[in-house]
Design an enzyme around this catalytic site. Structure first.
Site, PDB file in Angstrom:
ATOM      1  N   ASP A 270       6.564  17.626  21.456  1.00 50.71           N
ATOM      2  CA  ASP A 270       6.322  16.339  20.809  1.00 50.71           C
ATOM      3  C   ASP A 270       7.658  15.732  20.374  1.00 50.71           C
ATOM      4  O   ASP A 270       8.323  16.277  19.495  1.00 50.71           O
ATOM      5  CB  ASP A 270       5.401  16.572  19.602  1.00 50.71           C
ATOM      6  CG  ASP A 270       5.303  15.346  18.708  1.00 50.71           C
ATOM      7  OD1 ASP A 270       5.493  14.219  19.224  1.00 50.71           O
ATOM      8  OD2 ASP A 270       5.030  15.526  17.507  1.00 50.71           O
TER       9      ASP A 270
ATOM     10  N   ASN B 281       8.194  12.593  19.092  1.00 52.88           N
ATOM     11  CA  ASN B 281       8.242  11.586  18.016  1.00 52.88           C
ATOM     12  C   ASN B 281       7.563  12.028  16.717  1.00 52.88           C
ATOM     13  O   ASN B 281       7.345  11.218  15.818  1.00 52.88           O
ATOM     14  CB  ASN B 281       7.661  10.247  18.500  1.00 52.88           C
ATOM     15  CG  ASN B 281       6.166  10.344  18.759  1.00 52.88           C
ATOM     16  OD1 ASN B 281       5.598  11.445  18.740  1.00 52.88           O
ATOM     17  ND2 ASN B 281       5.530   9.212  18.995  1.00 52.88           N
TER      18      ASN B 281
ATOM     19  N   ASP C  41       4.542  12.974  15.854  1.00 53.26           N
ATOM     20  CA  ASP C  41       3.155  12.679  15.465  1.00 53.26           C
ATOM     21  C   ASP C  41       2.226  13.881  15.716  1.00 53.26           C
ATOM     22  O   ASP C  41       1.012  13.777  15.532  1.00 53.26           O
ATOM     23  CB  ASP C  41       2.630  11.415  16.171  1.00 53.26           C
ATOM     24  CG  ASP C  41       2.494  11.598  17.666  1.00 53.26           C
ATOM     25  OD1 ASP C  41       2.870  12.675  18.187  1.00 53.26           O
ATOM     26  OD2 ASP C  41       2.008  10.658  18.337  1.00 53.26           O
TER      27      ASP C  41
ATOM     28  N   ASP D 179       4.193  14.693  24.286  1.00 50.29           N
ATOM     29  CA  ASP D 179       4.326  13.391  24.936  1.00 50.29           C
ATOM     30  C   ASP D 179       5.323  13.429  26.100  1.00 50.29           C
ATOM     31  O   ASP D 179       5.987  14.441  26.323  1.00 50.29           O
ATOM     32  CB  ASP D 179       4.731  12.323  23.907  1.00 50.29           C
ATOM     33  CG  ASP D 179       5.823  12.818  22.976  1.00 50.29           C
ATOM     34  OD1 ASP D 179       6.805  13.397  23.490  1.00 50.29           O
ATOM     35  OD2 ASP D 179       5.693  12.656  21.736  1.00 50.29           O
TER      36      ASP D 179
ATOM     37  N   ASP E  95      -9.163  16.441  40.003  1.00 58.55           N
ATOM     38  CA  ASP E  95     -10.076  17.055  39.037  1.00 58.55           C
ATOM     39  C   ASP E  95     -11.529  17.130  39.516  1.00 58.55           C
ATOM     40  O   ASP E  95     -12.047  16.156  40.085  1.00 58.55           O
ATOM     41  CB  ASP E  95     -10.015  16.196  37.753  1.00 58.55           C
ATOM     42  CG  ASP E  95     -10.806  16.803  36.610  1.00 58.55           C
ATOM     43  OD1 ASP E  95     -10.443  17.898  36.167  1.00 58.55           O
ATOM     44  OD2 ASP E  95     -11.787  16.166  36.168  1.00 58.55           O
TER      45      ASP E  95
ATOM     46  N   GLU F 123      -9.166  20.778  42.426  1.00 61.85           N
ATOM     47  CA  GLU F 123      -9.661  21.701  41.411  1.00 61.85           C
ATOM     48  C   GLU F 123     -11.097  22.071  41.761  1.00 61.85           C
ATOM     49  O   GLU F 123     -11.982  21.219  41.737  1.00 61.85           O
ATOM     50  CB  GLU F 123      -9.619  21.059  40.018  1.00 61.85           C
ATOM     51  CG  GLU F 123      -9.856  22.093  38.932  1.00 61.85           C
ATOM     52  CD  GLU F 123     -10.987  21.782  37.995  1.00 61.85           C
ATOM     53  OE1 GLU F 123     -11.243  22.588  37.095  1.00 61.85           O
ATOM     54  OE2 GLU F 123     -11.647  20.734  38.151  1.00 61.85           O
TER      55      GLU F 123
HETATM   56  O1  TEU Z   1     -12.735  20.939  34.747  1.00 60.82           O
HETATM   57  C1  TEU Z   1     -13.826  20.984  35.601  1.00 60.82           C
HETATM   58  C2  TEU Z   1     -14.518  22.263  35.574  1.00 60.82           C
HETATM   59  O2  TEU Z   1     -14.709  22.863  36.605  1.00 60.82           O
HETATM   60  C3  TEU Z   1     -15.110  22.743  34.292  1.00 60.82           C
HETATM   61  O3  TEU Z   1     -16.351  23.271  34.583  1.00 60.82           O
HETATM   62  C4  TEU Z   1     -14.350  23.764  33.582  1.00 60.82           C
HETATM   63  O4  TEU Z   1     -14.654  24.995  34.141  1.00 60.82           O
HETATM   64  C5  TEU Z   1     -14.763  23.705  32.144  1.00 60.82           C
HETATM   65  O5  TEU Z   1     -13.806  22.893  31.522  1.00 60.82           O
HETATM   66  C6  TEU Z   1     -14.853  24.979  31.419  1.00 60.82           C
HETATM   67  O6  TEU Z   1     -15.411  24.730  30.145  1.00 60.82           O
HETATM   68  C7  TEU Z   1     -11.962  19.793  34.818  1.00 60.82           C
HETATM   69  C8  TEU Z   1     -10.817  19.855  33.831  1.00 60.82           C
HETATM   70  O7  TEU Z   1      -9.950  20.906  34.177  1.00 60.82           O
HETATM   71  C9  TEU Z   1     -11.364  19.963  32.444  1.00 60.82           C
HETATM   72  O8  TEU Z   1     -10.339  20.106  31.488  1.00 60.82           O
HETATM   73  C10 TEU Z   1     -12.153  18.707  32.183  1.00 60.82           C
HETATM   74  O9  TEU Z   1     -12.762  18.787  30.913  1.00 60.82           O
HETATM   75  C11 TEU Z   1     -13.236  18.496  33.241  1.00 60.82           C
HETATM   76  O10 TEU Z   1     -12.736  18.632  34.557  1.00 60.82           O
HETATM   77  C12 TEU Z   1     -13.800  17.097  33.154  1.00 60.82           C
HETATM   78  O11 TEU Z   1     -12.868  16.174  33.620  1.00 60.82           O
HETATM   79 CA    CA Z   2       4.099  12.658  20.174  1.00 59.08          CA
END
Ligand code: TEU
Ligand code: CA
Length: 517
Positions: free
Chosen positions: A2, A4, A6, A10, A188, A251
């Protein structure tokens, strides 16, 4: 970090610490970073709920900071990957606001609205974050009430990838960032992007018991991995292809239903040259030779010639590795991860052996813990501040950090480990150096030599380079033999004095041998 004061990390903080990652002197030695979402967001899911895809949230800085970050990272030879969240926006996004306020607007079809069934949700689908995947819409197109689909929070409405206008918006967003010099995308929650078009109910999983994750009550055969997933992912990889040398990581977790080979082939086939999924299997395996070795051997049978694996042991969604398996065990896994083929992905603090934090009830942030309390599903423990030094707030911030620093920060921090050749950090630095020096370690060359209930051994040999990795997962010393003479010991998991001629490996340890031919 961080910058700044807060209490929230960042972009300037990352910028200030780039020289820790790569450059002159004793740096960690990584080639790329992936930054989790920094876009405008009401932070219901800590940035994975985006209300403006092409702006930096003021909490994290400005677009100017981002541009500066890219320039400086590139000067140091660090590639920058960003997090792309295609499955859902924030409910605060102007698209969704318009969709709600004016059901006749073209933005309504940016999302998935369906009529109620018998006065209730359109089907039995569940949200990953607890409860139904459907939320009643305050407005409807017709007299029948309508619901919208959210695979995660109700504040994260799923986007409708069927709609070509949505696909075009996504292309524009990707080009916005790739034009700024971004080198790669972490995409994601891809499996939720495509649904079965009949939107039918899902069957119960007979294996589910009370105390299991409530989301696992159903077999998710309709709400995920729809037929059109490949097509949607190609929208993303096609844009990435417009920019040379851009990498895409999906992912995805294996679904436990489809055979491994089929699943692997599906995601690796999207665009084998540039795109591949994470390999999360090791994250959930017990610390046992057979369990780990079997996963790796199975993958290494399928992957070579297809694509690179991205082996991971930690991320922002799972328990930290030391908390899961223990300190010495985690060192063995470090040696494993950093000597396997492909591209290893580390999570900040993993290189220090950081543990999960203890989060007092008043400081719980993660919506998962708030919605499904007490089941150990919350993700705050693995998201505590990076531990830079033994000073105030572990050197993360001059102000009170958004999550508490872990109890062990006085010994587990960058500054104290930088001077200690036996530290976790030194182990990472050493192995990452080996990895960057020897092409064979980054290649796909891999032969399993031995796998029993105690020992896992493999060889990485290519051209005139030959590495042997010996891992003892058991609590007893184990004997082993090497396939020839002339090997030199170049790394061990623990700080124990061995010689190159030792053929007994101590309990919970790893050894790496090397020779040139
Ligand atoms: O996670 C997707 C995912 O596969 C989730 O089921 C994950 O296993 C879960 O967070 C466990 O509790 C992605 C991101 O990595 C996660 O941080 C996000 O919250 C989610 O997508 C929604 O965008
Ligand atoms: Ca910050």
């Amino acid at each position: 970090m961080d910058a700044n004061g807060d209490g929230i990390g960042d972009l300037q903080g990352i910028l200030n610490k780039l020289s820790y990652l790569k450059g002159e002197g004793k740096t960690l030695g990584v080639d790329a970073i992936w930054i989790s979402p920094f876009y405008t967001s009401p932070m219901r899911d800590f940035g994975y709920d985006i209300s403006n895809y092409t702006e930096v949230d003021p909490r994290f800085g400005t677009l100017k900071d981002f541009d500066e970050l890219i320039i400086r990272a590139h000067e140091l030879g660090i590639k920058v990957m960003i997090d792309f969240v295609p499955n859902h926006s924030s409910s605060d996004h102007p698209w969704f606001q318009e969709a709600l306020s004016n059901p006749e607007s073209d933005k309504r079809d940016y999302y998935i609205f369906k009529p109620a069934k018998n006065g209730k949700a359109p089907n039995n689908w569940l949200s990953v974050f607890g409860g139904s995947a459907w939320e009643k819409s305050p407005t409807a197109k017709t007299d029948t009430p309508e619901y919208y689909c959210h695979s995660f929070l109700p504040e994260q409405p799923d986007l409708n990838w069927e709609n070509p206008a949505v696909q075009q918006e996504m292309r524009d967003i990707l080009r916005f960032w790739l034009d700024r010099g971004v080198d790669g995308l972490r995409v994601d929650a891809i499996r939720h992007m495509a649904k079965d078009p009949d939107y039918g109910d899902e069957a119960k999983d007979p294996a589910w018991k009370k105390g299991h994750d409530p989301y696992s009550q159903l077999l998710h055969t309709k709400s995920r991995y729809g037929e059109k997933l490949d097509e949607y992912l190609q929208v993303i990889t096609d844009v990435a292809r417009e920019y040379p040398d851009t990498l895409v990581i999906f992912e995805d977790h294996l679904d436990g239903l489809t055979p491994l080979k089929e699943q692997i082939h599906r995601l690796y086939a999207i665009d084998p040259e540039i795109a591949a999924p994470f390999n999360f299997q090791l994250m959930f395996a017990p610390f046992e030779a057979k369990a780990m070795g079997t996963i790796i051997n199975n993958l290494q049978k399928i992957l070579p010639g297809v694509a690179k694996p991205y082996y991971c042991f930690s991320n922002h969604d799972v328990q930290r590795i030391v908390s899961k398996v223990g300190h010495e065990q985690a060192r063995v896994l470090t040696l494993l991860q950093l000597t396997l083929p492909g591209i290893p992905v580390l999570y900040y603090g993993q290189e220090l052996g950081m543990e999960d934090g203890v989060i007092p009830a008043s400081m719980i942030h993660d919506p998962v813990e708030l919605r499904i309390p007490g089941e150990g599903l919350g993700r705050d423990p693995e998201r505590t501040p990076m531990q830079w030094n033994a000073g105030l707030h572990a050197g993360f911030s001059e102000g009170e950090p958004w999550l508490p620093v872990t109890d062990t920060y006085q010994s587990v921090n960058v500054e104290s480990q930088q001077g200690d050749p036996d530290s976790f950090l030194a182990l990472h630095q050493h192995l990452l150096q080996l990895r960057s020096k020897h092409d064979v370690l980054r290649s796909e060359a891999y032969t399993s030599l031995r796998l029993d209930s105690s020992v896992f051994m493999y060889q990485r040999a290519l051209d005139n380079e030959d590495f042997i990795v010996v891992l003892n997962f058991s609590s007893h010393p184990q004997e082993f033999s090497l396939p020839g003479d002339g090997y030199e010991l170049v790394a061990t998991a623990q700080s124990i004095d061995y010689t190159s001629s030792d053929r007994t490996i101590r309990p919970i340890d790893g050894m790496v041998f090397y020779k040139t031919t």
